[in-house]
Structures are given as structure tokens and as C-alpha cells.
Scaffold this active site. Structure first.
Site, mmCIF file in Angstrom:
data_model
loop_
_atom_site.group_PDB
_atom_site.id
_atom_site.type_symbol
_atom_site.label_atom_id
_atom_site.label_comp_id
_atom_site.label_asym_id
_atom_site.label_seq_id
_atom_site.Cartn_x
_atom_site.Cartn_y
_atom_site.Cartn_z
ATOM 1 N N LYS A 14 0.834 -1.213 0.000
ATOM 2 C CA LYS A 14 0.000 0.000 0.000
ATOM 3 C C LYS A 14 0.869 1.264 0.000
ATOM 4 O O LYS A 14 0.628 2.204 -0.754
ATOM 5 C CB LYS A 14 -0.924 0.034 1.236
ATOM 6 C CG LYS A 14 -1.835 -1.176 1.375
ATOM 7 C CD LYS A 14 -2.711 -1.082 2.620
ATOM 8 C CE LYS A 14 -1.954 -1.100 3.927
ATOM 9 N NZ LYS A 14 -1.224 -2.349 4.210
ATOM 10 N N ARG A 89 -9.950 0.992 8.068
ATOM 11 C CA ARG A 89 -9.536 -0.353 8.430
ATOM 12 C C ARG A 89 -10.571 -1.051 9.321
ATOM 13 O O ARG A 89 -10.406 -2.212 9.673
ATOM 14 C CB ARG A 89 -8.229 -0.239 9.196
ATOM 15 C CG ARG A 89 -7.230 -1.280 8.809
ATOM 16 C CD ARG A 89 -5.954 -1.040 9.564
ATOM 17 N NE ARG A 89 -5.070 -0.184 8.826
ATOM 18 C CZ ARG A 89 -3.749 -0.339 8.816
ATOM 19 N NH1 ARG A 89 -3.192 -1.291 9.508
ATOM 20 N NH2 ARG A 89 -2.996 0.475 8.131
ATOM 21 N N ARG A 124 12.022 -5.776 5.253
ATOM 22 C CA ARG A 124 11.774 -4.363 4.927
ATOM 23 C C ARG A 124 12.702 -3.442 5.724
ATOM 24 O O ARG A 124 12.951 -3.666 6.910
ATOM 25 C CB ARG A 124 10.318 -4.002 5.253
ATOM 26 C CG ARG A 124 10.045 -2.505 5.153
ATOM 27 C CD ARG A 124 8.591 -2.151 5.121
ATOM 28 N NE ARG A 124 7.882 -2.504 6.334
ATOM 29 C CZ ARG A 124 6.578 -2.309 6.505
ATOM 30 N NH1 ARG A 124 5.853 -1.792 5.522
ATOM 31 N NH2 ARG A 124 5.998 -2.650 7.631
ATOM 32 N N ARG A 157 11.114 -1.509 11.224
ATOM 33 C CA ARG A 157 9.969 -1.083 12.023
ATOM 34 C C ARG A 157 9.798 -2.006 13.216
ATOM 35 O O ARG A 157 9.982 -3.217 13.099
ATOM 36 C CB ARG A 157 8.702 -1.076 11.152
ATOM 37 C CG ARG A 157 8.427 0.311 10.596
ATOM 38 C CD ARG A 157 7.319 0.357 9.615
ATOM 39 N NE ARG A 157 6.072 -0.269 10.024
ATOM 40 C CZ ARG A 157 4.967 -0.268 9.287
ATOM 41 N NH1 ARG A 157 4.969 0.336 8.112
ATOM 42 N NH2 ARG A 157 3.873 -0.851 9.713
ATOM 43 N N ARG A 168 -0.697 -8.890 13.221
ATOM 44 C CA ARG A 168 -1.256 -7.846 12.342
ATOM 45 C C ARG A 168 -2.063 -8.479 11.209
ATOM 46 O O ARG A 168 -3.119 -7.962 10.825
ATOM 47 C CB ARG A 168 -0.125 -6.973 11.771
ATOM 48 C CG ARG A 168 0.460 -6.031 12.813
ATOM 49 C CD ARG A 168 1.844 -5.529 12.416
ATOM 50 N NE ARG A 168 1.842 -4.800 11.175
ATOM 51 C CZ ARG A 168 2.926 -4.621 10.408
ATOM 52 N NH1 ARG A 168 4.076 -5.139 10.775
ATOM 53 N NH2 ARG A 168 2.841 -3.939 9.305
HETATM 54 P P1 G5P Z 1 0.585 0.678 8.717
HETATM 55 O O1 G5P Z 1 1.818 1.430 8.733
HETATM 56 O O2 G5P Z 1 -0.516 1.105 7.828
HETATM 57 P P2 G5P Z 1 0.224 -2.006 7.614
HETATM 58 O O3 G5P Z 1 0.357 -3.168 8.502
HETATM 59 O O4 G5P Z 1 -1.118 -1.768 7.083
HETATM 60 O O5 G5P Z 1 0.942 -0.849 8.443
HETATM 61 P P3 G5P Z 1 2.543 -1.892 6.095
HETATM 62 O O6 G5P Z 1 3.302 -2.828 6.971
HETATM 63 O O7 G5P Z 1 2.924 -0.448 6.120
HETATM 64 O O8 G5P Z 1 1.018 -2.062 6.309
HETATM 65 P P4 G5P Z 1 2.356 -1.828 3.211
HETATM 66 O O9 G5P Z 1 2.376 -0.352 3.271
HETATM 67 O O10 G5P Z 1 1.153 -2.491 2.626
HETATM 68 O O11 G5P Z 1 2.666 -2.498 4.610
HETATM 69 O O12 G5P Z 1 3.620 -2.353 2.402
HETATM 70 P P5 G5P Z 1 4.945 -1.569 1.910
HETATM 71 O O13 G5P Z 1 5.651 -0.955 3.044
HETATM 72 O O14 G5P Z 1 4.619 -0.728 0.731
HETATM 73 O O15 G5P Z 1 5.782 -2.824 1.348
HETATM 74 C C1 G5P Z 1 6.243 -3.847 2.218
HETATM 75 C C2 G5P Z 1 7.575 -4.399 1.677
HETATM 76 O O16 G5P Z 1 7.331 -5.047 0.428
HETATM 77 C C3 G5P Z 1 8.635 -3.326 1.401
HETATM 78 O O17 G5P Z 1 9.897 -3.834 1.752
HETATM 79 C C4 G5P Z 1 8.527 -3.062 -0.102
HETATM 80 O O18 G5P Z 1 9.783 -2.697 -0.677
HETATM 81 C C5 G5P Z 1 8.050 -4.421 -0.626
HETATM 82 N N1 G5P Z 1 7.093 -4.265 -1.743
HETATM 83 C C6 G5P Z 1 6.056 -3.391 -1.807
HETATM 84 N N2 G5P Z 1 5.373 -3.539 -2.936
HETATM 85 C C7 G5P Z 1 5.978 -4.543 -3.623
HETATM 86 C C8 G5P Z 1 5.732 -5.176 -4.894
HETATM 87 O O19 G5P Z 1 4.792 -4.820 -5.628
HETATM 88 N N3 G5P Z 1 6.562 -6.172 -5.254
HETATM 89 C C9 G5P Z 1 7.603 -6.583 -4.455
HETATM 90 N N4 G5P Z 1 8.376 -7.583 -4.887
HETATM 91 N N5 G5P Z 1 7.866 -6.008 -3.266
HETATM 92 C C10 G5P Z 1 7.080 -5.011 -2.855
HETATM 93 O O20 G5P Z 1 0.002 0.578 10.191
HETATM 94 C C11 G5P Z 1 0.857 0.303 11.274
HETATM 95 C C12 G5P Z 1 0.075 0.347 12.563
HETATM 96 O O21 G5P Z 1 -0.493 1.645 12.762
HETATM 97 C C13 G5P Z 1 -1.803 1.557 13.320
HETATM 98 C C14 G5P Z 1 -1.980 0.085 13.706
HETATM 99 O O22 G5P Z 1 -1.440 -0.092 14.985
HETATM 100 C C15 G5P Z 1 -1.114 -0.619 12.647
HETATM 101 O O23 G5P Z 1 -0.723 -1.921 13.048
HETATM 102 N N6 G5P Z 1 -2.788 1.974 12.303
HETATM 103 C C16 G5P Z 1 -4.111 1.968 12.470
HETATM 104 N N7 G5P Z 1 -4.896 1.612 13.517
HETATM 105 C C17 G5P Z 1 -6.230 1.725 13.347
HETATM 106 N N8 G5P Z 1 -6.800 2.154 12.201
HETATM 107 C C18 G5P Z 1 -6.060 2.516 11.119
HETATM 108 N N9 G5P Z 1 -6.658 2.945 9.993
HETATM 109 C C19 G5P Z 1 -4.655 2.424 11.248
HETATM 110 N N10 G5P Z 1 -3.632 2.716 10.404
HETATM 111 C C20 G5P Z 1 -2.505 2.431 11.051
HETATM 112 MG MG MG Z 2 2.653 1.060 4.821
#
Ligand code: G5P
Ligand code: MG
Length: 210
Positions: A14, A89, A124, A157, A168
């Protein structure tokens, strides 16, 4: 005003794809994860309240999250559109968002299997200054552990430990899948198989937006 909602489990891409969309279309990207981590970094009242939730992989309260999103939108009244990364979410967050009217809305679900999610998150790297995201296996920085964009030292992280990642993912399945189902019923919904290179997935997203 346009709205793009990016859904997906932790590690589905995302943040990465949201950033590419922001660069290409000039939309505002709102990542509730980045907003809450910024509060933790500043040690604000909200940050202190939320820190344990994040470290344990639990969701932060709807009230805090909705308020942060509203503030961010109020600060940017003249944007052509916005991209939501990680919001809504819960069904309650979805209900709050539906009260903010837009001209068009597209929901995109980035689907990735659990094994891949764990592999991506445990490799990551993250810049806690500018929010840039890397991957030791597939998208490393040019200089080891140094951010290409701002030169800051990269870090892992706190919630990317294997056991927290599993928690998660469980919470995603329980709380957020029903939200995705809600948008599926609503229409303008696209599910994208999101394993492959970052560029391939971005092309698929552009395909559904055009
Ligand atoms: P976050 O920060 O929103 P998550 O768990 O939803 O956390 P996260 O971990 O940030 O999601 P992402 O953004 O979906 O994952 O993924 P990313 O960072 O882009 O990519 C992950 C890895 O894969 C990276 O190393 C990247 O290089 C690689 N990658 C990405 N895309 C690709 C691809 O297409 N191909 C390949 N090969 N690799 C790829 O939320 C964190 C916490 O904040 C709170 C909660 O406590 C949550 O746990 N929070 C909320 N709480 C309540 N409501 C909400 N709406 C909340 N939002 C956040
Ligand atoms: Mg993210």
C-alpha cells in the site's frame, strides 16, 4: 475531488504503490500508519497512547485515527484528489469516511499470500525521517542502510518482527476484510494479484485507474 482507497494486508505494498501514485498524479497520500508513527516519534499525547498498540500489532482507536485523517484533509483543501493508505480499516472508520463526499472513488485491494507478506516485512527497511520504504531482498537502498532520498540511517519497524506481523495479519483478516467486502458490494472495486515486481503491480493499478 477523487479518492483512491488502497487496501491490503500488512506488507501488500500500500505504502510503496501509494507513493508512486502520489508522484504520478499529484494527489495527497494519507497513510494513517505514517501519521501515527510521526506522533510516536514526537512523543505527543496521541503518540504515547498509541505506541503500545503499534508495537503489539493492534489497531489504534477509531477516534484517534479518524481525527488525524480529518485534520490532514482540512490542512489540504485545494488538492485534486487523495489516496488512502491503510484507512479505513474498520467498519466504523468506513462509515466516517463515507460522510466525506467526493466526485469519484475507486477501491483497490492488493492481494498477496501470507508467506510473501512475512518475507517482505521481515526484510523491509524503513526511513523514520522521510518514510521511504526499501527491501533488503528486492529493493535495497544504493548505500547499505542509508536512505536514497534523504541520507538518514535506515531502520526496521518495531512491528515487523515475525510474531507481531502474524498478529497484524490476523487483525487484518478479522477487522479489515469486512471493510473490503463492503467496498466490493458498493462497486468501483478492483482486486489485484499483487505479487511480482513493484513496476508490474504499478502498471496493473494504472490499468484499473485509466
Ligand atoms: P501501517 O503502517 O498502515 P500495515 O500493517 O497496514 O501498516 P505496512 O506494513 O505499512 O502495512 P504496506 O504499506 O502495505 O505495509 O507495504 P509496503 O511498506 O509498501 O511494502 C512492504 C515491503 O514489500 C517493502 O519492503 C517493499 O519494498 C516491498 N514491496 C512493496 N510492494 C511490492 C511489490 O509490488 N513487489 C515486491 N516484490 N515487493 C514489494 O500501520 C501500522 C500500525 O499503525 C496503526 C496500527 O497499529 C497498525 O498496526 N494503524 C491503524 N490503527 C487503526 N486504524 C487505522 N486505519 C490504522 N492505520 C494504522
Ligand atoms: Mg505502509
Amino acid at each position: 475531488m477523487k479518492r483512491i482507497l488502497l487496501f491490503g494486508a500488512p506488507g501488500s505494498g500500500k505504502g510503496t504503490q501509494g507513493e508512486l501514485l502520489r508522484e504520478k498524479y499529484g494527489y495527497l497520500k494519507i497513510s494513517t500508519g505514517d501519521l501515527i508513527r510521526e506522533e510516536v516519534r514526537k512523543k505527543s499525547e496521541i503518540g504515547i497512547k498509541a505506541e503500545n498498540c503499534i508495537n503489539e500489532g493492534k489497531l489504534v482507536s477509531d477516534e484517534i485515527i479518524v481525527k488525524m485523517v480529518k485534520n490532514r484533509l482540512d490542512e489540504n483543501p485545494r488538492i485534486p484528489g487523495y489516496i488512502m493508505d491503510g484507512f479505513p480499516r474498520t467498519l466504523s472508520q468506513a462509515e466516517s469516511l463515507s460522510r466525506i463526499k467526493v466526485d469519484s472513488e475507486i477501491a483497490i485491494f492488493l492481494k498477496v499470500n501470507e508467506e510473501k507478506l512475512i518475507e517482505r516485512l521481515t526484510s523491509r527497511l524503513y526511513c523514520d525521517k522521510c518514510g521511504a520504504v526499501y527491501n533488503l531482498l528486492t529493493n535495497p537502498p544504493k548505500v547499505q542502510w542509508v536512505c536514497d532520498k534523504c541520507g538518514n540511517n535506515l531502520t526496521k519497524r518495531s512491528d515487523d518482527k515475525r510474531e507481531v506481523v502474524k498478529k497484524r495479519i490476523d487483525i487484518f483478516l478479522e477487522e479489515t476484510l469486512p471493510v473490503i467486502e463492503f467496498y466490493k458490494q458498493k462497486g468501483s472495486f478492483f482486486e489485484i494479484e499483487a505479487t511480482g515486481t513493484i513496476d508490474t503491480i504499478f502498471n496493473k493499478i494504472e490499468g484499473v485507474l485509466s
